[in-house]
Motif scaffolding. Structure first.
Motif: not given
Length: 200
Positions: A81-88
């Motif tokens: 839940e504390q991850t995020w998409p790597m930009p691009g």
């Protein structure tokens, strides 16, 4: 030329930070942070190699005061839940798939992700998802690369492996494929590399 591109997941497709997990689930007390950090993360990788997260949690709390059991639980079971998409990377993977490349995921992951990843949109573009947990061995073990080659009918001569861990890259090279060391602090470096090499 169409080829196979094998991607790692954590800190390649999705961002992950143990410091952020400590911030969110432990707080600012340095003593508590240090206790949880060592108890939870020192042996985190055993989950990737087949130890169920429930059993791992039971192992971890033996080394923690009761007041920190909830913090350990939340990190082990709610880290995603504390991850995020790597930009691009979402757009790049989508374009690579549309261009005709075989796209494979090869990721060291615990059961909490292996069986619960439907909310990671980029994964829908992958031809195959291979996780270490059900296999009982993890990167850089040569067996997981050989398993991937066989399962996905991969031609080693037209395959590249993308990972942020240098040991995993070495394992891939020893298994006979090209490796690219992903810089999680600068995803654009790989995106530029892929644009120059994979769409011609």
């Amino acid at each position: 030329m169409h080829k196979t591109i094998i991607f790692d997941c954590g800190n390649v497709l999705i961002g992950f930070s143990r410091l952020k997990l400590l911030d969110v689930y432990v707080g600012g007390c340095q003593k508590d942070r240090d206790l949880v950090d060592h108890a939870v993360f020192d042996n985190w990788d055993v989950q990737d190699s087949g130890v169920p997260s429930k059993k791992y949690y039971e192992m971890v709390i033996k080394n923690l005061p009761e007041r920190l059991h909830d913090s350990a639980f939340n990190i082990i079971f709610h880290w995603k839940e504390q991850t995020w998409p790597m930009p691009g990377m979402f757009d790049l993977v989508k374009r690579l798939k549309e261009f005709g490349h075989q796209i494979v995921l090869l990721s060291n992951m615990p059961d909490t992700f292996t069986y619960d990843h439907d909310d990671i949109p980029v994964l829908k573009y992958f031809d195959e998802l291979i996780f270490s947990f059900p296999l009982g061995f993890a990167k850089p073990d040569r067996r997981i690369f050989e398993y991937t080659f066989e399962k996905c009918h991969i031609d080693k001569s037209s395959c590249i492996f993308v990972d942020d861990n240098e040991n995993n890259i070495k394992g891939a090279i020893e298994a006979g494929i090209e490796g690219y060391l992903f810089d999680k602090k600068n995803p654009q470096k790989y995106i530029d590399f892929a644009n120059e090499t994979e769409f011609i």
